[in-house]
Write a protein that holds these residues in place. Structure first.
Motif, PDB file in Angstrom:
ATOM      1  N   UNK A 247      40.400  35.374  49.137  1.00  0.00           N
ATOM      2  CA  UNK A 247      40.972  34.979  47.854  1.00  0.00           C
ATOM      3  C   UNK A 247      42.353  34.357  48.015  1.00  0.00           C
ATOM      4  N   UNK A 248      43.064  34.739  49.056  1.00  0.00           N
ATOM      5  CA  UNK A 248      44.352  34.102  49.318  1.00  0.00           C
ATOM      6  C   UNK A 248      44.162  32.638  49.696  1.00  0.00           C
ATOM      7  N   UNK A 249      43.047  32.352  50.366  1.00  0.00           N
ATOM      8  CA  UNK A 249      42.740  30.970  50.740  1.00  0.00           C
ATOM      9  C   UNK A 249      42.160  30.206  49.551  1.00  0.00           C
ATOM     10  N   UNK A 250      41.255  30.858  48.810  1.00  0.00           N
ATOM     11  CA  UNK A 250      40.589  30.221  47.671  1.00  0.00           C
ATOM     12  C   UNK A 250      40.642  31.190  46.488  1.00  0.00           C
ATOM     13  N   UNK A 251      41.688  31.118  45.685  1.00  0.00           N
ATOM     14  CA  UNK A 251      41.889  32.120  44.616  1.00  0.00           C
ATOM     15  C   UNK A 251      40.746  32.206  43.607  1.00  0.00           C
ATOM     16  N   UNK A 252      40.018  31.131  43.399  1.00  0.00           N
ATOM     17  CA  UNK A 252      38.937  31.161  42.427  1.00  0.00           C
ATOM     18  C   UNK A 252      37.570  31.386  43.031  1.00  0.00           C
ATOM     19  N   UNK A 253      37.518  31.913  44.236  1.00  0.00           N
ATOM     20  CA  UNK A 253      36.252  32.075  44.965  1.00  0.00           C
ATOM     21  C   UNK A 253      35.454  33.206  44.325  1.00  0.00           C
ATOM     22  N   UNK A 254      34.486  32.858  43.481  1.00  0.00           N
ATOM     23  CA  UNK A 254      33.777  33.844  42.663  1.00  0.00           C
ATOM     24  C   UNK A 254      33.063  34.923  43.473  1.00  0.00           C
ATOM     25  N   UNK A 255      32.330  34.594  44.550  1.00  0.00           N
ATOM     26  CA  UNK A 255      31.667  35.680  45.305  1.00  0.00           C
ATOM     27  C   UNK A 255      32.652  36.703  45.858  1.00  0.00           C
ATOM     28  N   UNK A 256      33.812  36.242  46.310  1.00  0.00           N
ATOM     29  CA  UNK A 256      34.802  37.179  46.842  1.00  0.00           C
ATOM     30  C   UNK A 256      35.358  38.063  45.725  1.00  0.00           C
ATOM     31  N   UNK A 257      35.593  37.480  44.547  1.00  0.00           N
ATOM     32  CA  UNK A 257      36.081  38.268  43.414  1.00  0.00           C
ATOM     33  C   UNK A 257      35.077  39.351  43.022  1.00  0.00           C
ATOM     34  N   UNK A 258      33.809  38.947  42.913  1.00  0.00           N
ATOM     35  CA  UNK A 258      32.766  39.898  42.501  1.00  0.00           C
ATOM     36  C   UNK A 258      32.580  41.002  43.537  1.00  0.00           C
ATOM     37  N   UNK A 259      32.527  40.622  44.800  1.00  0.00           N
ATOM     38  CA  UNK A 259      32.299  41.635  45.845  1.00  0.00           C
ATOM     39  C   UNK A 259      33.506  42.555  46.008  1.00  0.00           C
ATOM     40  N   UNK A 260      34.692  42.039  45.750  1.00  0.00           N
ATOM     41  CA  UNK A 260      35.874  42.899  45.828  1.00  0.00           C
ATOM     42  C   UNK A 260      35.827  43.971  44.739  1.00  0.00           C
ATOM     43  N   UNK A 261      35.372  43.579  43.548  1.00  0.00           N
ATOM     44  CA  UNK A 261      35.238  44.560  42.466  1.00  0.00           C
ATOM     45  C   UNK A 261      34.249  45.659  42.861  1.00  0.00           C
ATOM     46  N   UNK A 262      33.151  45.264  43.458  1.00  0.00           N
ATOM     47  CA  UNK A 262      32.148  46.247  43.872  1.00  0.00           C
ATOM     48  C   UNK A 262      32.712  47.160  44.954  1.00  0.00           C
ATOM     49  N   UNK A 263      33.437  46.583  45.906  1.00  0.00           N
ATOM     50  CA  UNK A 263      34.017  47.399  46.987  1.00  0.00           C
ATOM     51  C   UNK A 263      35.077  48.355  46.435  1.00  0.00           C
ATOM     52  N   UNK A 264      35.871  47.877  45.476  1.00  0.00           N
ATOM     53  CA  UNK A 264      36.905  48.735  44.899  1.00  0.00           C
ATOM     54  C   UNK A 264      36.272  49.877  44.115  1.00  0.00           C
ATOM     55  N   UNK A 265      35.185  49.579  43.401  1.00  0.00           N
ATOM     56  CA  UNK A 265      34.499  50.623  42.645  1.00  0.00           C
ATOM     57  C   UNK A 265      33.911  51.681  43.562  1.00  0.00           C
ATOM     58  N   UNK A 266      33.370  51.247  44.699  1.00  0.00           N
ATOM     59  CA  UNK A 266      32.816  52.214  45.648  1.00  0.00           C
ATOM     60  C   UNK A 266      33.932  53.040  46.278  1.00  0.00           C
ATOM     61  N   UNK A 267      35.063  52.408  46.571  1.00  0.00           N
ATOM     62  CA  UNK A 267      36.163  53.137  47.212  1.00  0.00           C
ATOM     63  C   UNK A 267      36.719  54.233  46.307  1.00  0.00           C
ATOM     64  N   UNK A 268      36.616  54.033  44.997  1.00  0.00           N
ATOM     65  CA  UNK A 268      37.148  55.048  44.069  1.00  0.00           C
ATOM     66  C   UNK A 268      36.027  55.960  43.584  1.00  0.00           C
TER      67      UNK A 268
END
Length: 268
Positions: A247-268
């Motif tokens: 996301x630092x390279x491509x801030x609007x990269x939708x797959x990275x945004x979506x997968x980060x949300x899923x990873x954050x939800x699993x981590x919590x």
């Protein structure tokens, strides 16, 4: 091969034209009657040559920057060569001369027509021989590798063809050979890593994605791919780190945004 045959055909026509105009087919010569010169109609031969050559060069240039250039990219440029061929044949047929051997004019026309016909038949047969090569992507890449056994991009292309067909062992073999020939070809690392991920060989997949990132650190998709493998393994911290870098390279990269949300939800 078609271009070489074209050059050979033109060379043969030139030699025949010179031989005929010098009277090598007959010992007798007759004078051609002189008459008033008519004004030229349409563009001159020099302009036609520049047009045909310019058309070929302008349209072939984009194909030359593609690696490897495919045959289909030369279909349009070939029109320029065909135009030059036609201009050249008509120029030979209508070539002026102060004298010409008796009976040579009709003989010369027949020789020219026969030579052009034979040349076109040879080109047609050469084209027909290429038809089986283009039966599918695999036959095409096999043909390339028979002629260029050290072309790394050909192994990459055939490896992708095997992967699309689900033949992963053959795909890994070809992609590995590609990397032996060009160890910095990051696309091969990426695609081989994808195959390893499909086979659930996650450590090998991570190693390949890491090598691809090292070769091309500015490609966000590579970080996404490695992050996905970390996520699948349950290593959410490293997955989130890779998604953040993507996301630092491509801030609007939708797959990275979506997968980060899923990873954050699993981590919590």
């Amino acid at each position: 091969i078609h271009f070489l045959l074209l050059l050979l055909g033109i060379l043969a026509a030139v030699l025949l034209a010179k031989a005929s105009r010098r009277g090598l087919f007959s010992p007798d010569r007759v004078s051609r009657p002189q008459g008033p010169e008519l004004p030229a109609a349409g563009p001159g031969p020099v302009k036609k040559v520049f047009f045909g050559l310019g058309f070929f060069l302008i349209t072939v240039f984009p194909a030359l920057i593609v690696s490897p250039p495919a045959d289909r990219y030369f279909y349009l440029p070939a029109l320029g060569l065909c135009f030059l061929y036609v201009v050249f044949v008509f120029r030979l047929h209508d070539a002026p001369g102060d004298s010409r051997p008796a009976g040579t004019a009709s003989f010369y026309s027949r020789v020219l027509i026969i030579s052009v016909t034979v040349h076109l038949v040879v080109l047609g047969l050469a084209s027909a021989r290429r038809v089986p090569v283009w039966r599918n992507s695999l036959t095409m890449w096999n043909d390339v590798l028979r002629k260029y056994p050290l072309e790394h991009v050909a192994y990459y292309g055939r490896g992708n063809t095997y992967a699309a067909a689900g033949e992963y062992d053959e795909a890994v073999r070809d992609l590995t050979r590609c990397l032996e020939l060009d160890p910095r070809y990051w696309k091969a690392f990426n695609n081989r890593g994808r195959i390893f991920a499909e086979k659930k060989e996650f450590n090998k997949a991570i190693a390949d994605y890491t090598a691809a990132i090292s070769a091309n650190p500015g490609e966000a998709a590579l970080l996404l791919n490695r992050g996905n493998v970390y996520f699948t393994k349950g290593d959410t911290a490293r997955a989130i780190a890779d998604y953040d870098r993507a996301l630092a390279i491509a801030p609007g990269f939708a797959p990275a945004l979506e997968n980060r949300k899923r990873a954050s939800a699993r981590a919590h």
